[in-house]
Write an enzyme that holds these catalytic residues in place. Structure first.
Site, PDB file in Angstrom:
ATOM      1  CE  LYS A  12      -0.614 -37.347  43.548  1.00 47.88           C
ATOM      2  NZ  LYS A  12      -0.858 -36.046  44.177  1.00 47.88           N
ATOM      3  NE  ARG A  17       1.408 -32.473  49.923  1.00 46.93           N
ATOM      4  CZ  ARG A  17       1.831 -32.402  48.684  1.00 46.93           C
ATOM      5  NH1 ARG A  17       2.656 -31.445  48.324  1.00 46.93           N
ATOM      6  NH2 ARG A  17       1.445 -33.280  47.795  1.00 46.93           N
ATOM      7  CD  GLU A  47      -4.459 -33.415  45.152  1.00 52.61           C
ATOM      8  OE1 GLU A  47      -4.444 -33.621  43.930  1.00 52.61           O
ATOM      9  OE2 GLU A  47      -3.555 -33.796  45.920  1.00 52.61           O
TER      10      GLU A  47
HETATM   11  C1  3PG Z   1       1.260 -33.506  44.518  1.00 55.94           C
HETATM   12  O1  3PG Z   1       1.039 -33.760  45.674  1.00 55.94           O
HETATM   13  O2  3PG Z   1       0.475 -33.839  43.643  1.00 55.94           O
HETATM   14  C2  3PG Z   1       2.556 -32.875  44.145  1.00 55.94           C
HETATM   15  O3  3PG Z   1       3.301 -32.540  45.250  1.00 55.94           O
HETATM   16  C3  3PG Z   1       2.405 -31.690  43.256  1.00 55.94           C
HETATM   17  O4  3PG Z   1       3.625 -31.594  42.650  1.00 55.94           O
HETATM   18  P1  3PG Z   1       4.215 -30.209  42.137  1.00 55.94           P
HETATM   19  O5  3PG Z   1       4.389 -29.336  43.327  1.00 55.94           O
HETATM   20  O6  3PG Z   1       5.532 -30.586  41.495  1.00 55.94           O
HETATM   21  O7  3PG Z   1       3.253 -29.653  41.142  1.00 55.94           O
END
Ligand code: 3PG
Length: 327
Positions: free
Chosen positions: A129, A45, A41
């Protein structure tokens, strides 16, 4: 379930990627791919998301690419044009979801409550999600949400790592788990692609959790099989278990009453997720033998399957705990 969602379910792991330097996109994707994870994914960002999706899509077309942290229809459109096969949003964004549904693009909107889940259902979606997973109640919350919404599948992300992935993956309602733990900042910043490949392998290994369960040894008759069982039980104080087609000496030796698969016998390998194991084994040319599959009556998930590969005259079957416990 669309092909894309089904493939995510079989891969089991969705790395959440933030590309800080555009030139990292391809080596990073390659490292994940070589480590056995053929989806990612790529999050919006960073300003490089669109370029990264397009570059990876061109150079590594077998990688199933999703776009994450999609906050606008414009980003969704650009992601799909660049080669993203699915869209992930952190919260429930009506415009993005509407656009995806209208354009037949698989979308997993972020939800963390029953009300948000019902909003997803109102768009005809049954895959979401679950975000942020750990701070929204973790696997327990998904289990509780699954009770009234039994047909919904969740992709939890947020706070998931090697230590707690099975809390989630063990739930039949969990499609796959996502997270950034497969590409920690320090490795990405150091451009340590081998390190990321090794971590991806470790994540797959932790997920599939293969263990030797038993060795099956072929015999020509029930009497001969019983003799071997007695000999092993006498020598090692194993408990004897009679079974309809075999005798067990402890849980580790199955003495078959007649020749079964394999010239000499078979090897039983435990994995909690045979579907996912088959997907990952198929990449190295090992397949499940369809007619040997048995399924859990409640979940319909595979709990037993022989592979089309033998070693040293031994067939190999995968088995999950449901069947193991029957011994
Ligand atoms: C996301 O966008 O799915 C999360 O920020 C991922 O979370 P993590 O960095 O705690 O794995």
């Amino acid at each position: 379930m669309s092909n894309c969602i089904e493939r995510i379910s079989k891969i089991g792991l969705v790395p959440v990627v933030k590309i800080t330097n555009a030139e990292d996109a391809l080596p990073l994707a390659n490292a994940l791919y070589k480590g056995g994870i053929d989806t990612a994914e790529i999050t919006f960002r960073s300003e490089h998301a669109e370029y990264a999706i397009s570059e990876i899509h061109k150079q590594l077309p077998d990688m199933l690419l999703g776009a994450g942290t999609v906050l606008s229809v414009d980003q969704a459109k650009r992601a799909v044009e660049a080669g993203a096969s699915y869209i992930v949003t952190p919260g429930f964004n009506h415009e993005v979801v509407k656009w995806c549904v209208e354009h037949d693009v698989p979308v997993l909107p972020g939800i963390s409550s029953a009300s948000e889940l019902e909003t997803a259902l109102s768009y005809g979606l049954t895959t979401v999600k679950f975000f942020p997973a750990e701070s929204s109640g973790g696997a327990k919350k998904i289990k509780d949400l699954s009770a009234p919404y039994q047909h919904v599948k969740f992709l939890p992300t947020g706070g998931i790592g090697l230590n707690n992935m099975h809390d989630y993956l063990a739930l039949p309602s969990v499609l796959a788990i996502g997270g950034s733990f497969m590409l920690p900042d320090n490795l990405v910043q150091a451009k340590d692609w081998e390190g990321i490949e090794a971590l991806a392998k470790k994540a797959v290994k932790t997920m599939l959790d293969y263990k030797l369960i038993h060795i099956g040894i072929n015999h020509d008759s029930c009497e001969e099989a019983k003799q071997t069982a007695d000999a092993l039980c006498n020598m090692f104080n194993f408990t004897y278990y009679p079974k309809p087609k075999s005798h067990f000496a402890g849980v580790g030796f199955e003495l078959l009453n007649q020749p079964g698969r394999g010239k000499h016998g078979h090897i039983g390998i435990y994995t909690p997720y045979p579907e996912r194991a088959l997907y990952h084994l198929e990449k190295i040319g090992v397949h499940g033998i369809e007619e040997t599959i048995t399924r859990n009556k409640k979940t319909h998930l595979i709990n037993f399957v022989y592979l089309d590969k033998e070693v040293a005259g031994f067939g190999i079957h995968l088995i999950n705990p449901d069947v193991k416990m029957e011994v």
